[in-house]
Design a protein around this motif. Structure first.
Motif, short mmCIF file in Angstrom:
data_model
loop_
_atom_site.label_atom_id
_atom_site.label_comp_id
_atom_site.label_asym_id
_atom_site.label_seq_id
_atom_site.Cartn_x
_atom_site.Cartn_y
_atom_site.Cartn_z
N ILE A 195 0.77 -1.38 0.14
CA ILE A 195 -0.06 0.03 0.12
C ILE A 195 1.00 1.17 0.02
N PHE A 196 2.00 1.38 0.63
CA PHE A 196 2.99 2.21 0.76
C PHE A 196 3.48 2.66 -0.87
N LEU A 197 3.83 1.37 -1.40
CA LEU A 197 4.27 1.59 -2.79
C LEU A 197 3.23 2.16 -3.71
N LEU A 198 1.98 1.84 -3.52
CA LEU A 198 0.84 2.13 -4.06
C LEU A 198 0.51 3.71 -4.04
N ALA A 199 1.00 4.39 -2.89
CA ALA A 199 0.70 5.68 -2.45
C ALA A 199 2.10 6.36 -3.11
N ALA B 216 3.40 10.01 -7.31
CA ALA B 216 4.12 10.32 -8.59
C ALA B 216 3.09 10.83 -9.78
N VAL B 217 1.92 9.96 -9.95
CA VAL B 217 1.00 10.31 -10.79
C VAL B 217 0.47 11.88 -10.82
N GLN B 218 0.17 11.98 -9.52
CA GLN B 218 -0.38 13.44 -9.52
C GLN B 218 0.64 14.73 -9.62
N LEU B 219 1.74 14.38 -9.19
CA LEU B 219 2.82 15.39 -9.54
C LEU B 219 3.42 15.46 -10.96
N PHE B 220 3.65 14.35 -11.47
CA PHE B 220 3.72 14.34 -12.82
C PHE B 220 2.95 14.92 -13.87
N TYR C 254 -5.28 -8.91 -0.03
CA TYR C 254 -6.14 -8.02 0.83
C TYR C 254 -7.31 -7.51 0.13
N PRO C 255 -8.35 -8.28 -0.01
CA PRO C 255 -9.58 -7.89 -0.71
C PRO C 255 -10.33 -6.76 0.29
N SER C 256 -9.90 -5.71 0.55
CA SER C 256 -10.74 -4.60 0.89
C SER C 256 -10.36 -3.37 0.43
N GLU C 257 -11.19 -2.80 -0.46
CA GLU C 257 -11.03 -1.75 -1.27
C GLU C 257 -10.91 -0.38 -0.31
N LEU C 258 -11.99 -0.42 0.61
CA LEU C 258 -12.14 0.86 1.34
C LEU C 258 -11.00 1.01 2.03
N MET C 259 -10.47 0.07 2.88
CA MET C 259 -9.43 0.02 3.94
C MET C 259 -7.98 0.28 3.01
N ILE C 260 -7.80 -0.18 1.81
CA ILE C 260 -6.66 0.02 0.87
C ILE C 260 -6.73 1.50 0.67
N THR C 261 -7.74 2.04 0.35
CA THR C 261 -7.67 3.50 0.01
C THR C 261 -7.54 4.41 1.08
N LEU C 262 -8.01 3.92 2.44
CA LEU C 262 -7.71 4.84 3.44
C LEU C 262 -6.21 4.95 3.84
N ILE C 263 -5.82 3.87 3.84
CA ILE C 263 -4.17 3.80 4.20
C ILE C 263 -3.39 4.62 3.22
N CYS C 264 -3.70 4.01 1.97
CA CYS C 264 -3.04 4.88 1.00
C CYS C 264 -2.94 6.58 0.73
N CYS C 265 -4.29 6.88 1.39
CA CYS C 265 -4.60 8.20 1.47
C CYS C 265 -3.76 9.08 2.55
N ILE C 266 -3.61 8.19 3.66
CA ILE C 266 -2.69 8.54 4.80
C ILE C 266 -1.28 8.94 4.28
N PHE C 267 -0.79 7.80 3.60
CA PHE C 267 0.43 7.79 3.08
C PHE C 267 0.71 8.88 1.84
N MET C 268 -0.39 9.00 1.32
CA MET C 268 -0.26 10.02 0.15
C MET C 268 -0.02 11.59 0.97
N THR C 269 -0.93 11.66 1.73
CA THR C 269 -0.88 13.19 2.45
C THR C 269 0.72 13.34 2.88
N VAL C 270 1.21 12.36 3.79
CA VAL C 270 2.64 12.43 4.11
C VAL C 270 3.44 12.71 3.10
N LEU C 271 3.51 11.95 2.09
CA LEU C 271 4.61 11.89 0.89
C LEU C 271 4.38 13.19 0.14
#
Length: 351
Positions: A73-77, A82-86, A203-220
């Motif tokens: 998930i950290f790799l996903l974030a 990178a997608v948004q910045l580029f 890890y079949p949990s779309e909402l939890m993946i998005t939440l954790i990814c969003c937290i990592f994304m904010t920090v990065l």
């Protein structure tokens, strides 16, 4: 039924994404920094996703979150950041036209990465593989036709205040550097679909993946943006189009879109999800003609028809593959049961 549901959700998501992109362009013309936009939209999405996750998993068992899944998930974030910045920086250095043209190459990049990662099978002896290959090429070709070829006007009178023309004049033009950034963003977007599918397998949990990814994304994104955006006044939001852009993006883009994309990747695969990117251009043209009075050009019609043909060709190819996989499972199950019958018959004879 699930196939129809995924398709409908993806189309609705593309509609909302086009609407938000229009709001974002208006906000950026008034001085909204792309770095500030990325940080605030991701940070605002966390209080939206957190109670939603609590409500959803209050009575449902949550899959075990391991260190390996957390690293994915950290790799996903990291890829999402990178997608948004580029993409946003590339748009600022070149133009929305070039950014859109590069974004339409997402199905091709996703197809190649899916084959390399063995998420898509390519066997030209099978009709399904042939259809997916032809459909991907058609979708990319149609999107490029819409972007690069205008043709004769079919409705109305060409407006002198065309949105794309205005956008070309808003930012300094450095097409080489901007094009490289947009191409890198498109490649990262294709990689994002691959990583999402990879995570969902374990890890079949779309909402939890998005939440954790969003937290990592904010920090990065905050780590990068605080260094890139040195102006303190840029971080002070005005209660106008800037706040509307960030709020709508947090709800629909960061939260809803990411959940739907993750779900679609798990249900249909990364290529299916990427195929809706060229469709976004057709939606933008439709909305522009319907509500903004834009002119319909011949290139848009030709490109739209080619995109539609490519899209339905890929969908048909995926359906053929799913039907073939179902038949193979049925045959293997029948053969495994048939092997057990003689043993039972021999036992009855011995008795």
């Amino acid at each position: 039924m699930w196939g129809i549901g995924v398709t409908a959700a993806m189309v609705i998501t593309e509609f909302t994404e086009v609407g938000i992109s229009i709001i974002l362009k208006a906000a950026m013309t008034r001085g909204l920094s792309q770095f500030v936009y990325i940080v605030y939209s991701n940070a605002l999405a966390i209080p939206i996703l957190l109670p939603s996750s609590f409500i959803l998993y209050r009575k449902r068992p949550l899959p075990q979150l391991t260190v390996s899944i957390l690293f994915r998930i950290f790799l996903l974030a990291l890829v999402s950041c990178a997608v948004q910045l580029f993409m946003f920086t590339g748009m600022r250095y070149s133009s929305p036209v070039l950014s859109t043209a590069m974004n339409d190459l997402t199905p091709a990049f996703t197809f190649l990465l899916a084959i390399i990662s063995s998420m898509e099978k390519l066997d030209f002896r099978l009709q399904g593989s042939q259809a997916k290959s032809i459909g991907t090429i058609l979708s990319v070709a149609g999107a490029l036709i819409v972007t690069l070829y205008k043709g004769q006007p079919l409705t109305g009178v060409p407006s002198q205040n065309n949105l794309i023309h205005e956008s070309l004049q808003l930012f300094p033009s450095n097409w080489v550097f901007g094009g490289i950034l947009c191409a890198a963003g498109t490649l990262c977007l294709a990689l994002l679909f691959i990583v999402q599918t990879w995570i969902l397998k374990d890890y079949p949990s779309e909402l939890m993946i998005t939440l954790i990814c969003c937290i990592f994304m904010t920090v990065l994104s905050a780590s990068v943006s605080l260094f890139a955006e040195r102006d303190p006044n840029a971080w002070i939001l005005k209660p106008d189009i800037e706040l509307i852009a960030i709020g709508s993006s947090a709800v629909f883009s960061v939260s809803l879109r990411n959940v739907v994309h993750t779900w679609a990747c798990g249900e249909k695969g990364p290529l299916y999800t990427a195929m809706f990117k060229p469709l976004g251009m057709i939606i933008a043209i439709f909305l522009g003609i319907s509500f903004l009075g834009d002119t319909l050009y011949l290139g848009s019609v030709i490109g739209g028809i080619v995109i539609a043909l490519g899209f339905y060709t890929v969908i048909w190819g995926k359906a053929q593959e799913e039907e073939r996989m179902g038949e193979e499972k049925g045959i293997s199950k029948f053969e495994s049961n048939s092997h057990k019958v003689p043993l039972l018959e021999n036992r009855s004879v011995d008795v």
